[in-house]
Write a protein that holds these residues in place. Sequence first.
Motif, PDB file in Angstrom:
ATOM      1  N   VAL A   1       0.846  -1.203   0.000  1.00  0.00           N
ATOM      2  CA  VAL A   1       0.000   0.000   0.000  1.00  0.00           C
ATOM      3  C   VAL A   1       0.881   1.252   0.000  1.00  0.00           C
ATOM      4  O   VAL A   1       2.005   1.229   0.493  1.00  0.00           O
ATOM      5  CB  VAL A   1      -0.965   0.048   1.212  1.00  0.00           C
ATOM      6  N   ARG A   2       0.354   2.327  -0.540  1.00  0.00           N
ATOM      7  CA  ARG A   2       1.108   3.580  -0.597  1.00  0.00           C
ATOM      8  C   ARG A   2       0.730   4.516   0.533  1.00  0.00           C
ATOM      9  O   ARG A   2       1.352   5.555   0.732  1.00  0.00           O
ATOM     10  CB  ARG A   2       0.894   4.255  -1.951  1.00  0.00           C
ATOM     11  N   ALA A   3      -0.345   4.183   1.276  1.00  0.00           N
ATOM     12  CA  ALA A   3      -0.789   5.073   2.362  1.00  0.00           C
ATOM     13  C   ALA A   3      -1.337   4.255   3.512  1.00  0.00           C
ATOM     14  O   ALA A   3      -1.793   3.123   3.327  1.00  0.00           O
ATOM     15  CB  ALA A   3      -1.866   6.023   1.847  1.00  0.00           C
ATOM     16  N   TYR A   4      -1.279   4.858   4.702  1.00  0.00           N
ATOM     17  CA  TYR A   4      -1.817   4.207   5.890  1.00  0.00           C
ATOM     18  C   TYR A   4      -2.624   5.232   6.665  1.00  0.00           C
ATOM     19  O   TYR A   4      -2.113   6.285   7.055  1.00  0.00           O
ATOM     20  CB  TYR A   4      -0.660   3.671   6.757  1.00  0.00           C
ATOM     21  N   ARG A   5      -3.903   4.911   6.870  1.00  0.00           N
ATOM     22  CA  ARG A   5      -4.772   5.774   7.680  1.00  0.00           C
ATOM     23  C   ARG A   5      -4.871   5.168   9.076  1.00  0.00           C
ATOM     24  O   ARG A   5      -5.381   4.064   9.248  1.00  0.00           O
ATOM     25  CB  ARG A   5      -6.164   5.858   7.046  1.00  0.00           C
TER      26      ARG A   5
END
Length: 440
Positions: free
Chosen positions: A71-75
């Motif tokens: 993944v390119r982002a983590y929320r």
Amino acid sequence: MPSFPPGFLWGVSTASYQIEGAVHDDGRGPSIWDTFAHTPGRVRDGDTGDVACDHYHRWPQDVELLGELGVRAYRFSIAWPRVQPDGSGPVNPKGLDFYDSLVDGLLERGITPMPTLYHWDLPQATEDTGGWLNRDTAHRFAEYAAAVADRLGDRVTRWITLNEPIVHLAEGYAFGTHAPGRALMFEALPVAHHQLLGHGLAVRALRARGATEVMITNNCTPVLPAGPGPQDAAAAAVYDAFHNGLFLDPMLTGRYPELPGMSDAPFIRDGDLDVIRTPVDALGVNYYQPTRVGAPGAESPLPFEVLPIEGVPQTAFGWPVVPGGLFDLMVGLRDRYGAALPPIYITENGCSTDDVPDADGRVHDTARIDYLDGHLRALHRAIDSGVDVRGYFVWSLLDNFEWADGYSQRFGLVRVDYDTQRRTPKDSYAWLRSALAAQP
Ligand code: BGC
């Protein structure tokens, strides 16, 4: 899976109280969820978030799992009571150290941190002064947002203010099924306004500290009238105004929808709607299911009745699986708000499954793969139809504390054995990794 536009932001989501544990570490103060979960009878099986996934201590391993997934982002969310144990006043530097290290760990692996500032874990001290019923909480929230941005803003530029204010209002303050457990029904409406005011004030505070992309995350649902008659249509319209319009209309149009208790409400002061309408750069949308609504029975305290959707698969929670609802929701938002609608990120989508590990401990969660695949295809159709969707985040990376349902519902791409804290990627994790590797 179809190809999404280049630059489409792929991520996964979690929330502090659901995964961190370590509720007494490094000066963290109590939150309303500590109080609620420790009150007998409130959470299934008496479960609490005291340990949860022990992410506070195991975060490097969890960041490895994110890196492997591709993944390119983590929320993730930041726990206000770690930053301000009493809900206001001096900042607890050790609480911020944790998020500081997490952000660095993510950036080292090329993963964009996308923190949510509030995912329902209000400091208990703030609840003791009225919580979100008290207008002052909006100002305290903006101060807290500023304190976090002062520390992380050199590396974090994308922020989410609040998670699902409708669910916090309804479950936390109107029905009492979530913390803080207040069952005020329509008397809870100031909670909507004060959350929105806090959001607007926080957007301004974050912008002043260099944020480039600020959004709020709402839980949105397409509303289906139960039948063709005018009474069902009227009930569905009221439900839609509460669930979707109450938070989106003031933010995007500067006006509240017509709702009982909202016109001339004394808690709405001059200038508030200007603050609430402070432009956002994007809109976070959490989608799980559509809602079927009919006219209420004569005895109902509500102006609508939520009815089951039959004839479709169901998740372990019993939620209907309707991927086309995501398409309808996207196109519906675009048609409703037109040019006022900012770009959308799907900040949560996923399902709980009855996972049974096989003899080797592997989890063949084909129902989750089908759920994600179906919803991503529906989302792709919405993008093809011209809706500006910029990213998609799966709920959730890990099995975790599912609020009033404790540990009974497993939403993770990764199984957590709560006795050993062992993490085992499920089949859905492998499926998503391959699907992401094939994206442009
Ligand atoms: C919340 C999550 C929750 C998920 C599944 C959303 O309403 O933001 O915290 O775990 O749905 O119920």
